[in-house]
Write an enzyme that holds these catalytic residues in place. Structure first.
Site, PDB file in Angstrom:
ATOM      1  N   HIS B 136      74.879  60.538 -29.227  1.00  0.00           N
ATOM      2  CA  HIS B 136      75.309  61.398 -28.128  1.00  0.00           C
ATOM      3  C   HIS B 136      76.266  62.441 -28.701  1.00  0.00           C
ATOM      4  O   HIS B 136      76.985  62.157 -29.650  1.00  0.00           O
ATOM      5  CB  HIS B 136      76.029  60.508 -27.115  1.00  0.00           C
ATOM      6  CG  HIS B 136      76.368  61.163 -25.808  1.00  0.00           C
ATOM      7  ND1 HIS B 136      77.437  61.998 -25.658  1.00  0.00           N
ATOM      8  CD2 HIS B 136      75.780  61.074 -24.589  1.00  0.00           C
ATOM      9  CE1 HIS B 136      77.498  62.403 -24.397  1.00  0.00           C
ATOM     10  NE2 HIS B 136      76.504  61.862 -23.727  1.00  0.00           N
ATOM     11  N   ASP B 213      80.047  53.249 -30.502  1.00  0.00           N
ATOM     12  CA  ASP B 213      79.970  53.908 -29.200  1.00  0.00           C
ATOM     13  C   ASP B 213      79.203  52.957 -28.287  1.00  0.00           C
ATOM     14  O   ASP B 213      77.985  52.835 -28.383  1.00  0.00           O
ATOM     15  CB  ASP B 213      79.250  55.251 -29.360  1.00  0.00           C
ATOM     16  CG  ASP B 213      78.895  55.888 -28.011  1.00  0.00           C
ATOM     17  OD1 ASP B 213      79.095  55.246 -26.963  1.00  0.00           O
ATOM     18  OD2 ASP B 213      78.401  57.026 -28.024  1.00  0.00           O
ATOM     19  N   GLN B 216      76.571  52.630 -23.700  1.00  0.00           N
ATOM     20  CA  GLN B 216      75.347  52.121 -23.061  1.00  0.00           C
ATOM     21  C   GLN B 216      75.177  50.608 -23.225  1.00  0.00           C
ATOM     22  O   GLN B 216      74.105  50.088 -22.937  1.00  0.00           O
ATOM     23  CB  GLN B 216      74.116  52.832 -23.637  1.00  0.00           C
ATOM     24  CG  GLN B 216      74.073  54.322 -23.363  1.00  0.00           C
ATOM     25  CD  GLN B 216      73.894  54.656 -21.902  1.00  0.00           C
ATOM     26  OE1 GLN B 216      73.413  53.839 -21.116  1.00  0.00           O
ATOM     27  NE2 GLN B 216      74.297  55.845 -21.513  1.00  0.00           N
ATOM     28  N   LYS B 239      79.751  53.674 -16.319  1.00  0.00           N
ATOM     29  CA  LYS B 239      78.378  53.269 -16.659  1.00  0.00           C
ATOM     30  C   LYS B 239      78.181  51.763 -16.479  1.00  0.00           C
ATOM     31  O   LYS B 239      77.079  51.255 -16.644  1.00  0.00           O
ATOM     32  CB  LYS B 239      78.058  53.664 -18.100  1.00  0.00           C
ATOM     33  CG  LYS B 239      78.017  55.184 -18.273  1.00  0.00           C
ATOM     34  CD  LYS B 239      77.542  55.556 -19.649  1.00  0.00           C
ATOM     35  CE  LYS B 239      77.866  56.965 -20.023  1.00  0.00           C
ATOM     36  NZ  LYS B 239      76.880  57.947 -19.550  1.00  0.00           N
ATOM     37  N   CYS B 377      72.307  65.151 -23.752  1.00  0.00           N
ATOM     38  CA  CYS B 377      73.439  65.316 -24.700  1.00  0.00           C
ATOM     39  C   CYS B 377      73.083  64.782 -26.081  1.00  0.00           C
ATOM     40  O   CYS B 377      73.939  64.230 -26.792  1.00  0.00           O
ATOM     41  CB  CYS B 377      74.707  64.646 -24.195  1.00  0.00           C
ATOM     42  SG  CYS B 377      75.358  65.363 -22.703  1.00  0.00           S
TER      43      CYS B 377
HETATM   44  C1  LIG Z   1      75.696  56.882 -25.844  1.00  0.00           C
HETATM   45  C2  LIG Z   1      76.747  57.632 -25.103  1.00  0.00           C
HETATM   46  N1  LIG Z   1      77.887  57.954 -25.727  1.00  0.00           N
HETATM   47  C3  LIG Z   1      78.885  58.600 -25.096  1.00  0.00           C
HETATM   48  C4  LIG Z   1      78.767  58.981 -23.786  1.00  0.00           C
HETATM   49  C5  LIG Z   1      79.906  59.720 -23.151  1.00  0.00           C
HETATM   50  O1  LIG Z   1      80.469  58.961 -22.137  1.00  0.00           O
HETATM   51  P1  LIG Z   1      81.538  59.597 -21.147  1.00  0.00           P
HETATM   52  O2  LIG Z   1      80.952  60.877 -20.649  1.00  0.00           O
HETATM   53  O3  LIG Z   1      81.704  58.578 -20.072  1.00  0.00           O
HETATM   54  O4  LIG Z   1      82.790  59.830 -21.927  1.00  0.00           O
HETATM   55  C6  LIG Z   1      77.598  58.682 -23.097  1.00  0.00           C
HETATM   56  C7  LIG Z   1      77.435  59.098 -21.690  1.00  0.00           C
HETATM   57  O5  LIG Z   1      76.696  59.972 -21.326  1.00  0.00           O
HETATM   58  C8  LIG Z   1      76.565  57.988 -23.771  1.00  0.00           C
HETATM   59  O6  LIG Z   1      75.435  57.682 -23.148  1.00  0.00           O
END
Ligand SMILES: Cc1ncc(COP(=O)(O)O)c(C=O)c1O
Lengths: 145, 419
Positions: B136, B213, B216, B239, B377
């Site tokens: 991401h 990270d 998910q 999430k 993203c």
């Molecule tokens: C794999 C992953 N990393 C990071 C994020 C970023 O999360 P947040 O927008 O809650 O900070 C997301 C969310 O879209 C994600 O799916």
């Protein structure tokens, strides 16, 4: 041929869309309209003619024909093409000053207002803004010419 | 489900999807008039159960006060609730110490905190950070910024056609120049579950740190940060059935103690004077200012919700959804699934013929079906597959086979329009 005014063209579109009472028919028609979009030449599908803020790619190019402004465009999404086709139908081949001052409202009235919602608004809004900006520039050219 | 302020002793019950769905008010709703909502955008954010909503209401109705500050009763109640949530979360991810749980705004802020605070002491010119092609943007851009600051290099593990990491490429990249490996546990765009435990061990073997990270993963699987042995683990409340604006950075105590604060302000200091300021101990050192109190407490309630379920049963249910949806989607002419790795969570990205994802998503929405369209993203990953984006259906524990059927029927219905 006499040019029909922007409000007259909007009215015509609103009447056409009144024939559909379900979303499926409406979108089917919108997609059909997109197939008749006056397409921009591939050579102009560059960053200079790209509209930012759309979920799909959109290119738009203005031109002058007689004293009118005309637009050609393209998109990689069919619904977007349909929406631009509608905008072009209303705003293309008009006096630049009329486009620059136009208040485009018909999308709301034909029940496609979700495309004006905040997530997508940027796309459609920037398309309209761009069309008006081009027209404004042409109108000014004329005044100074 | 009864909820009171101090209820919610975790209780395991058999998994009953209808009973679980009934706890989510948004899932009872309709969109575009009379279309019952089929919510398949769970990888973007999950819906919230009554337990979380009620808990936030109870906080504001009965406990609202600033934390860590007052001598008065309500401030103590609020502080206990806020710190109680931290304890729940520490238990939930099996942290060795409660103060290893730092509240953040979400995954993004957790990663940025580490990149900013640890960055310069960990890396110098010539060092490397390893990420993967499926990350991401949140797990790419902070590292690019850090690399620019210190003159380090970002290395990228390639992804196979099926959507799995090229493990040999990874081990080839590792070396004494590697400072940090930052890797997504589960890909939000492909659903791929990465072999993070092995990756962390391999990173440690060359003396590198490992950040996971977990945006998910906490909603799909049990996470045990000690078993993983990761140095940092970031996730987002929204999430995993909790509120937006709150998330967690877990870090190993010794590392967090060695790191300088990220932001300065109230709540993070020991003593302030113009001659010099000393900082508070963990976790407060990293929580400057009035925190997102109701968010933390709401996230605690989301943990209660998850702990009240049998996670093995949840996983079996989600695996069934993934298998069923994969089979059913493949019955559609010209539909291509992007991401077919062996190890997958219940996320399905796909393209239908030449139809643009935006068109598919717009028409599905008309039938009450919420999916995500676009690059998710993960632009480098989309570039890898040479596509502008996908349509993504991501399933949560409250989804059903009926939701899958509605999606498939809807796709069949719109297909003639888009070809
Ligand atoms: C794999 C992953 N990393 C990071 C994020 C970023 O999360 P947040 O927008 O809650 O900070 C997301 C969310 O879209 C994600 O799916």
């Amino acid at each position: 041929m006499e040019t029909t005014s922007i409000p007259e063209r909007e009215e015509a579109i609103i009447n056409e869309f009144m024939l559909f009472d379900d979303w499926m028919g409406k979108y089917e028609y919108l997609i059909e309209l997109g197939k008749d979009l006056p397409l921009i030449e591939d050579a102009y599908k560059t960053d200079d003619f790209r509209i930012r803020g759309c979920q799909s790619q959109v290119w738009l190019r203005p031109d002058r024909a007689n004293s009118h402004v005309v637009y050609r465009a393209d998109s990689d999404a069919m619904i977007t093409k349909g929406l631009i086709a509608l905008l072009i139908r209303v705003l293309s081949d008009q006096p630049p000053a009329a486009v620059a001052e136009a208040d485009v409202q018909f999308l709301e009235e034909i029940g496609l207002k979700e495309h004006l919602s905040s997530t997508r608004k940027n796309g459609l809004q920037s398309m309209v803004q761009q069309m008006k900006a081009y027209a404004r520039a042409l109108a000014q050219d004329e005044q100074t010419a | 489900m009864p909820t009171s302020v101090d209820s919610a002793a975790p209780r395991t019950q058999p998994f009953d999807v209808a009973a679980v769905r009934a706890q989510f008010p948004t899932l009872q709703g309709t969109v575009h008039g009379d279309q019952p909502l089929v919510y398949l955008d769970n990888a973007a954010t999950s819906q919230k159960p009554d337990m979380v909503i009620d808990r936030i209401r109870a906080y504001y109705a009965e406990e609202n006060s600033n934390v860590h500050r007052g001598v008065h009763r309500l401030s103590q109640v609020a502080t206990d609730a806020y710190e109680g949530a931290r304890e729940k979360i520490a238990r939930f991810i099996h942290a060795a110490h409660t103060h290893e749980v730092i509240f953040t705004r979400g995954t993004t802020e957790g990663i940025n905190l580490v990149a900013y605070s640890l960055g310069a002491s960990l890396l110098s010119a010539g060092d490397e950070i390893i990420v993967s092609e499926m990350e991401h943007h949140s797990n790419i851009v902070p590292w690019q910024m850090l690399c620019e600051r210190v003159g380090a290099t970002l290395r990228v593990i390639p992804v196979s056609d099926a959507g799995a990491l090229d493990y040999t490429a990874y081990t080839d990249m590792l070396g004494e120049q590697t400072g940090l490996v930052a890797i997504g546990h589960i890909s939000n765009a492909l659903g791929t579950i990465n072999p993070v435990q092995q990756m962390i061990a391999d990173a440690h073997a060359v003396g590198a740190l490992a950040l996971i990270d977990g945006a998910q993963s906490t909603q799909h699987t049990r996470v045990d940060v000690q078993a993983l042995d990761c140095d940092f683990f970031c996730f987002s409340g929204h999430k995993m059935f909790g509120p937006t604006g709150i998330g967690v950075l877990y870090g190993k105590e010794a590392l967090l103690n060695a790191m300088p604060p990220f932001q300065g302000g109230g709540d993070m200091i020991d003593r302030v004077s113009f001659e010099g300021t000393t900082y508070d101990a963990l976790p407060h050192k990293f929580e400057a200012g009035t925190p997102h109190i109701e968010g933390a407490i709401g996230l605690g309630a989301a943990v209660d919700f998850l702990e009240g379920l049998d996670m093995d049963a949840v996983q079996a249910h989600e695996t069934d959804l993934l298998t069923y949806a994969t089979e059913q989607l493949q019955t559609i002419d010209g539909l291509r699934i992007i991401g077919t790795a062996q190890e997958k969570a219940s996320v399905i990205s796909f393209l239908m013929g030449d139809a643009h994802p935006y068109d598919v998503g717009t028409l599905l929405d008309q039938m009450g079906i919420a999916v995500r369209t676009g690059h998710h993203c993960t632009e480098p990953l989309m570039d890898r597959y040479g596509i502008p984006g996908t349509v993504r259906a991501s399933f949560a524990l409250y989804n059903t086979r009926d939701d899958v059927d509605r999606l498939v029927q809807a796709l069949q219905r719109i297909q003639p329009l888009l070809s």
